[in-house]
Write a protein that holds these residues in place. Structure first.
Motif, PDB file in Angstrom:
ATOM      1  N   GLU A  83       0.842  -1.208   0.000  1.00 15.97           N
ATOM      2  CA  GLU A  83       0.000   0.000   0.000  1.00 15.97           C
ATOM      3  C   GLU A  83       0.869   1.248   0.000  1.00 15.97           C
ATOM      4  OE1 GLU A  83      -2.869   0.281   3.136  1.00 15.97           O
ATOM      5  OE2 GLU A  83      -4.074  -1.375   2.387  1.00 15.97           O
ATOM      6  N   GLN A  84       1.950   1.193   0.802  1.00 15.18           N
ATOM      7  CA  GLN A  84       2.814   2.365   0.891  1.00 15.18           C
ATOM      8  C   GLN A  84       3.543   2.602  -0.432  1.00 15.18           C
ATOM      9  OE1 GLN A  84       5.013   3.143   4.339  1.00 15.18           O
ATOM     10  NE2 GLN A  84       3.266   2.794   5.639  1.00 15.18           N
ATOM     11  N   LEU A  85       4.083   1.518  -1.014  1.00 10.18           N
ATOM     12  CA  LEU A  85       4.808   1.663  -2.287  1.00 10.18           C
ATOM     13  C   LEU A  85       3.885   2.219  -3.366  1.00 10.18           C
ATOM     14  CD1 LEU A  85       6.927  -1.636  -2.496  1.00 10.18           C
ATOM     15  CD2 LEU A  85       7.804   0.678  -2.260  1.00 10.18           C
ATOM     16  N   ILE A  86       2.652   1.705  -3.388  1.00  5.94           N
ATOM     17  CA  ILE A  86       1.695   2.137  -4.406  1.00  5.94           C
ATOM     18  C   ILE A  86       1.331   3.606  -4.205  1.00  5.94           C
ATOM     19  CG2 ILE A  86      -0.709   1.835  -5.164  1.00  5.94           C
ATOM     20  CD1 ILE A  86      -0.176  -1.238  -4.588  1.00  5.94           C
ATOM     21  N   HIS A  87       1.095   3.966  -2.969  1.00 13.27           N
ATOM     22  CA  HIS A  87       0.716   5.350  -2.677  1.00 13.27           C
ATOM     23  C   HIS A  87       1.830   6.318  -3.092  1.00 13.27           C
ATOM     24  CE1 HIS A  87      -1.521   8.490  -0.594  1.00 13.27           C
ATOM     25  NE2 HIS A  87      -0.361   8.920  -0.139  1.00 13.27           N
ATOM     26  N   PHE A  88       3.054   6.032  -2.662  1.00  9.34           N
ATOM     27  CA  PHE A  88       4.181   6.909  -3.013  1.00  9.34           C
ATOM     28  C   PHE A  88       4.344   7.000  -4.533  1.00  9.34           C
ATOM     29  CE2 PHE A  88       6.276   5.677   1.228  1.00  9.34           C
ATOM     30  CZ  PHE A  88       5.892   6.864   1.831  1.00  9.34           C
ATOM     31  N   SER A  89       4.256   5.823  -5.177  1.00 11.87           N
ATOM     32  CA  SER A  89       4.543   5.767  -6.613  1.00 11.87           C
ATOM     33  C   SER A  89       3.484   6.511  -7.417  1.00 11.87           C
ATOM     34  CB  SER A  89       4.591   4.316  -7.090  1.00 11.87           C
ATOM     35  OG  SER A  89       5.504   3.600  -6.317  1.00 11.87           O
ATOM     36  N   ALA A  90       2.220   6.258  -7.099  1.00 14.77           N
ATOM     37  CA  ALA A  90       1.162   6.889  -7.888  1.00 14.77           C
ATOM     38  C   ALA A  90       1.137   8.398  -7.638  1.00 14.77           C
ATOM     39  CB  ALA A  90      -0.185   6.267  -7.558  1.00 14.77           C
ATOM     40  N   GLU A  91       1.343   8.800  -6.388  1.00 13.59           N
ATOM     41  CA  GLU A  91       1.230  10.230  -6.081  1.00 13.59           C
ATOM     42  C   GLU A  91       2.435  11.018  -6.602  1.00 13.59           C
ATOM     43  OE1 GLU A  91      -1.322  11.789  -4.304  1.00 13.59           O
ATOM     44  OE2 GLU A  91      -2.443   9.917  -4.227  1.00 13.59           O
ATOM     45  N   ALA A  92       3.642  10.532  -6.254  1.00 12.44           N
ATOM     46  CA  ALA A  92       4.837  11.288  -6.665  1.00 12.44           C
ATOM     47  C   ALA A  92       5.209  10.965  -8.108  1.00 12.44           C
ATOM     48  CB  ALA A  92       6.003  10.962  -5.736  1.00 12.44           C
ATOM     49  N   GLY A  93       5.144   9.663  -8.457  1.00 15.37           N
ATOM     50  CA  GLY A  93       5.593   9.236  -9.784  1.00 15.37           C
ATOM     51  C   GLY A  93       4.858   9.969 -10.886  1.00 15.37           C
ATOM     52  N   ALA A  94       3.545  10.137 -10.719  1.00 16.19           N
ATOM     53  CA  ALA A  94       2.749  10.797 -11.755  1.00 16.19           C
ATOM     54  C   ALA A  94       3.288  12.196 -12.031  1.00 16.19           C
ATOM     55  CB  ALA A  94       1.292  10.874 -11.300  1.00 16.19           C
ATOM     56  N   LEU A  95       3.704  12.902 -10.999  1.00 14.25           N
ATOM     57  CA  LEU A  95       4.183  14.274 -11.198  1.00 14.25           C
ATOM     58  C   LEU A  95       5.573  14.301 -11.826  1.00 14.25           C
ATOM     59  CD1 LEU A  95       2.799  15.698  -7.855  1.00 14.25           C
ATOM     60  CD2 LEU A  95       1.942  16.166 -10.139  1.00 14.25           C
ATOM     61  N   PHE A  96       6.410  13.317 -11.469  1.00 10.92           N
ATOM     62  CA  PHE A  96       7.735  13.265 -12.104  1.00 10.92           C
ATOM     63  C   PHE A  96       7.620  12.888 -13.580  1.00 10.92           C
ATOM     64  CE2 PHE A  96       9.089  13.272  -7.696  1.00 10.92           C
ATOM     65  CZ  PHE A  96      10.108  14.209  -7.768  1.00 10.92           C
ATOM     66  N   LEU A  97       6.621  12.066 -13.922  1.00  8.38           N
ATOM     67  CA  LEU A  97       6.411  11.732 -15.336  1.00  8.38           C
ATOM     68  C   LEU A  97       6.013  12.971 -16.149  1.00  8.38           C
ATOM     69  CD1 LEU A  97       4.425   8.362 -15.595  1.00  8.38           C
ATOM     70  CD2 LEU A  97       6.858   8.741 -15.875  1.00  8.38           C
ATOM     71  N   GLU A  98       5.501  13.988 -15.454  1.00  8.59           N
ATOM     72  CA  GLU A  98       5.093  15.232 -16.130  1.00  8.59           C
ATOM     73  C   GLU A  98       6.200  16.271 -16.046  1.00  8.59           C
ATOM     74  OE1 GLU A  98       1.700  15.561 -17.172  1.00  8.59           O
ATOM     75  OE2 GLU A  98       0.523  14.402 -15.748  1.00  8.59           O
ATOM     76  N   GLY A  99       7.371  15.874 -15.530  1.00  8.69           N
ATOM     77  CA  GLY A  99       8.503  16.809 -15.431  1.00  8.69           C
ATOM     78  C   GLY A  99       8.299  17.869 -14.370  1.00  8.69           C
ATOM     79  N   MET A 100       7.453  17.567 -13.354  1.00  4.98           N
ATOM     80  CA  MET A 100       7.057  18.622 -12.423  1.00  4.98           C
ATOM     81  C   MET A 100       7.851  18.675 -11.117  1.00  4.98           C
ATOM     82  SD  MET A 100       2.975  18.759 -12.755  1.00  4.98           S
ATOM     83  CE  MET A 100       2.197  19.799 -13.985  1.00  4.98           C
ATOM     84  N   GLY A 101       8.686  17.707 -10.858  1.00  4.71           N
ATOM     85  CA  GLY A 101       9.348  17.680  -9.547  1.00  4.71           C
ATOM     86  C   GLY A 101      10.822  18.028  -9.630  1.00  4.71           C
ATOM     87  N   ASP A 102      11.287  18.843  -8.663  1.00  2.40           N
ATOM     88  CA  ASP A 102      12.726  19.101  -8.538  1.00  2.40           C
ATOM     89  C   ASP A 102      13.282  18.393  -7.313  1.00  2.40           C
ATOM     90  OD1 ASP A 102      13.042  21.141 -10.721  1.00  2.40           O
ATOM     91  OD2 ASP A 102      11.469  22.085  -9.543  1.00  2.40           O
ATOM     92  N   GLY A 103      12.413  17.680  -6.605  1.00  6.04           N
ATOM     93  CA  GLY A 103      12.859  16.941  -5.431  1.00  6.04           C
ATOM     94  C   GLY A 103      11.733  16.072  -4.913  1.00  6.04           C
ATOM     95  N   ILE A 104      12.087  15.108  -4.083  1.00  8.68           N
ATOM     96  CA  ILE A 104      11.087  14.187  -3.529  1.00  8.68           C
ATOM     97  C   ILE A 104      11.350  14.013  -2.037  1.00  8.68           C
ATOM     98  CG2 ILE A 104      12.479  12.181  -4.276  1.00  8.68           C
ATOM     99  CD1 ILE A 104       9.811  10.673  -4.688  1.00  8.68           C
ATOM    100  N   TRP A 105      10.262  13.990  -1.276  1.00 12.20           N
ATOM    101  CA  TRP A 105      10.348  13.910   0.180  1.00 12.20           C
ATOM    102  C   TRP A 105       9.229  12.965   0.626  1.00 12.20           C
ATOM    103  CZ3 TRP A 105       9.969  18.993   3.584  1.00 12.20           C
ATOM    104  CH2 TRP A 105       9.971  18.652   4.940  1.00 12.20           C
ATOM    105  N   LEU A 106       9.617  11.753   1.025  1.00 14.32           N
ATOM    106  CA  LEU A 106       8.616  10.754   1.406  1.00 14.32           C
ATOM    107  C   LEU A 106       8.581  10.588   2.917  1.00 14.32           C
ATOM    108  CD1 LEU A 106       9.336   7.952  -1.244  1.00 14.32           C
ATOM    109  CD2 LEU A 106       7.831   9.943  -1.432  1.00 14.32           C
ATOM    110  N   CYS A 107       7.417  10.288   3.426  1.00 11.09           N
ATOM    111  CA  CYS A 107       7.268  10.124   4.871  1.00 11.09           C
ATOM    112  C   CYS A 107       6.240   9.029   5.161  1.00 11.09           C
ATOM    113  CB  CYS A 107       6.800  11.448   5.443  1.00 11.09           C
ATOM    114  SG  CYS A 107       6.614  11.410   7.203  1.00 11.09           S
ATOM    115  N   SER A 108       6.584   8.154   6.097  1.00 11.52           N
ATOM    116  CA  SER A 108       5.686   7.040   6.401  1.00 11.52           C
ATOM    117  C   SER A 108       5.468   6.965   7.910  1.00 11.52           C
ATOM    118  CB  SER A 108       6.344   5.751   5.905  1.00 11.52           C
ATOM    119  OG  SER A 108       5.890   4.654   6.628  1.00 11.52           O
TER     120      SER A 108
END
Ligand code: SF4
Length: 681
Positions: free
Chosen positions: A514-539
């Motif tokens: 669940e955690q991997l999916i949540h991080f991937s779908a939420e952050a990954g989608a934005l990186f695929l759009e070239g929108m992120g200059d950094g990533i900060w994950l918290c669990s």
């Protein structure tokens, strides 16, 4: 693209199962047994059905396997299982025509249904090309007619790696080529008034896959004013956490767009283990207020005005800003959002990784091993790994030891004033308590903002516009947070605000998947759009260690900090925004597989995981393997019982090597190709 709503598609029936037209997103998988082994295939199908598979696909490489589908189907029905079966066809129209009379659905690959791949470039005139289409029509129409007569559904399943030479010659190795490959077959089927069709655009690269599906929807709407249902999947995603991350990024991004009627997660693991991952992905869209999408322990404090997702009804949570109909960028092609440089963040820098260690009690040099920094007491030196975090968030704590040169500390502004070394420590401001008069760093300042606080978007955007040292750290506590984050970044683009953006994602998912999916779908989608200059994950999960599935370790970590750091780097790798390790493209295996894919993948990984940036494909058969390897640098492909053929790119370099020595031959090939480096002890 900024508010969640599901794309309406045509309804398709697969036996008694209805797909598309707003029906629940269906989950499916594919057996890996020999189709001629009826008992083994029936038993594996039952394990998949019991796990929740709503469709089971079985390979039919030739007429005899297609015929044996009848025995498999009868056996399953006798045991009380009515789940629809799908025949998987490559290269063999005659097998498809048999299977279409037996099972509920056939899958054809337009890249190899009629064409054979020779990796040749052919310069077609329009008349030549039309002649080719007529040849396809002649070969494909009989299958369409059988499907129509028997009420059988069909998937036109394009794979990025197996586009025909004809398509490659005209459209190149591109999402447009994938779309056109399917559209050619779709037009023929529609010409026969046959509409029981599902389409897919799979690739091992989530970026290509997302662009191809979006483009397909766009083309179908333009040409037919309607969309056929879509089957989503990232092909050859591999195993373990990387397989889950790649799949969740590709599938999750599209589901967030509202695209997708059925999904398959292709893992190099037993197929029944794919189903829980599918279910976790789909669960995000089935409940009005799915709990894993909530931010239970946000490190970015909530503004009193920010709606908290817990108990909130997303249907009443509309953004104050109107939805954007036409995005300020091309959603069918990758471009990185323009941002200005602040130290090593933004502009052309690879996205930075923030390690959140504020919960680690009494931080010591040894704790930094989890985020890529090994301290050697004897030499008093730091050894820096390829996946070493760039920033360390400590909450309000100052550290009492010297840090490695490449690691900087983010600390709450209230404690920052006490930090002696202002070249090492940088303040994090929390939006509601920010005040223009507060002391700031002349170099880097971080502003944490929850975009669910729509009333303060203007204030936040003005701060960013007026301070060129300010890095936005944005998160969203509302449901469909990725869409809200995307909307906020679009607003920055519309207002020409070029501040770098760190995407912050928190999860309270109850399992690692669940955690991997949540991080991937939420952050990954934005990186695929070239929108992120950094990533900060918290669990919120503090005790995460090695996790095993079917006797194999699928997640190798010692603690939560290492899990989050690895996940952040894996998301950047899967979105190809920051390469830090070897990439494995391994097929999920099927009835054609000629060796134990799981064991071999694990063995190859154990020897090669340290080769940064090398892509190695591990494919079960020579029929589809070479075509499906996509953009792998090296290929390890089953070419006969006990035989392996090794590829460099698309070229065979060692044919029919004995499988006993094939891994060491692969290592020799890597050495000859000068990509091998010795592993540090
Ligand atoms: S490449 Fe793998 S999954 Fe694809 S047909 Fe061959 S063995 Fe099956």
């Amino acid at each position: 693209m900024t508010e969640y709503s599901r794309l309406k598609t045509l309804e398709v029936s697969i036996g008694d199962l209805l797909l598309g037209n707003g029906h629940p997103i269906r989950v499916q998988t594919m057996t890996t047994t020999d189709t001629m082994d009826t008992i083994a295939t029936v038993e594996q199908s039952i394990r998949c059905i019991e796990a929740g598979a709503e469709l089971v696909r079985i390979t039919a490489p030739s007429k005899k396997e297609a015929e044996n589908l009848l025995n498999i189907k009868n056996e399953l029905r006798k045991k009380g299982y009515s789940t629809p079966l799908v025949a998987d066809i490559h290269f063999t129209p005659n097998a498809a025509e048999i299977a279409a009379r037996i099972v509920e659905k056939v899958r054809v690959n337009p890249g190899n249904y009629v064409d054979k791949k020779k990796f040749e470039f052919i310069d077609y005139t329009d008349a030549d090309y039309q002649e080719e289409i007529e040849r396809i029509r002649e070969r494909f129409t009989p299958l369409v007619k059988i499907c129509k007569e028997y009420g059988t559904a069909m998937r036109i399943g394009t794979n990025h790696g197996s586009l025909s030479d004809r398509i490659m010659s005209r459209y190149g190795d591109s999402p447009m080529g994938m779309v056109e490959s399917a559209m050619e077959f779709l037009r023929i089927a529609r010409g026969e008034q046959y509409h029981n069709i599902v389409l897919s655009m799979k690739s091992s690269n989530p970026l290509v896959m997302v662009q191809a599906y979006r483009l397909l929807v766009n083309r179908m709407e333009e040409e037919f004013s309607a969309c056929y249902p879509l089957h989503l999947g990232v092909t050859e995603a591999g195993d373990g956490e990387d397989g889950r991350i790649k799949s969740a990024i590709g599938i999750g991004t599209l589901l967030e767009d509202g695209i997708g009627d059925t999904i398959r997660v292709s893992l190099t693991e037993d197929p029944e283990f794919e189903i829980p991952v599918c279910k976790d992905i789909v669960a995000r869209y089935q409940s009005v207020n799915p709990p894993i999408r909530q931010s239970a322990n946000s490190p970015i404090r909530q503004s009193p005005k920010a709606p908290i997702a817990e108990g909130a009804n997303p249907s009443i949570r509309q953004f104050a800003n109107p939805p954007i109909i036409k995005p300020p960028y091309d959603p069918f092609a990758y471009q990185r959002r323009v941002s200005h440089e602040i130290s090593n963040i933004g502009a052309k820098h690879v996205p930075v990784v923030v390690a959140d260690m504020r919960e680690v009690p009494a931080l010591t040099p040894g704790d930094l091993a989890a985020i890529g920094y090994q301290y050697n007491e004897t030499t008093d030196k730091w050894n820096i790994g390829d996946a070493a975090a760039d920033y360390l968030y400590t909450g309000s704590r100052l550290l009492n030891f010297n840090l490695p040169g490449t690691l900087k500390v983010m600390i709450d502004h209230s404690a920052w004033s006490d930090a002696g070394d202002k070249d090492k420590y940088f303040p994090v401001f929390q939006f509601p308590s920010f005040n223009e008069s507060l002391q700031r760093s002349p170099a880097i300042n971080f502003m944490a903002f929850n975009v669910a606080d729509t009333e303060h978007w203007d204030d936040m955007l003005n701060i960013l516009k007026n301070d060129m040292t300010m890095v936005a750290c944005i998160e969203c506590s509302a449901a469909h947070s990725m869409l809200a984050l995307r909307r906020f970044i679009m607003e920055m683009m519309i207002r020409n605000i070029t501040s770098p953006v760190i995407i912050s994602v928190k999860t309270s998912g109850k399992s690692i998947d669940e955690q991997l999916i949540h991080f991937s779908a939420e952050a990954g989608a934005l990186f695929l759009e070239g929108m992120g200059d950094g990533i900060w994950l918290c669990s919120n999960m503090q005790d995460i260690r090695n996790i095993k599935v079917s006797g194999r370790t699928y997640l190798e970590v010692k603690n939560s900090a290492q899990f989050l750091n690895n996940t952040a780097f894996s998301i950047l790798q899967a979105t190809r925004t920051r390469i830090s390790k070897t990439e494995y493209i391994s097929c999920p295996s099927c009835g054609r597989t000629l060796f134990d894919l799981q064991e071999t993948t694990a063995k190859i990984r154990s020897h090669t995981y340290h080769l940064k940036g090398v892509k190695i494909a591990i494919m079960g058969c020579i029929v589809n393997g070479p075509g499906e390897m996509a953009d792998a640098d090296f290929g390890y492909v089953g070419s006969g019982p006990g035989k392996i053929t090794l590829y460099k790119g698309k070229e065979v370099v060692k044919r029919n090597v004995d499988s006993e020595v094939a891994v060491s031959e692969l290592i020799s090939l890597l050495k000859e190709s000068e990509v091998w480096i010795e592993r540090e002890s």
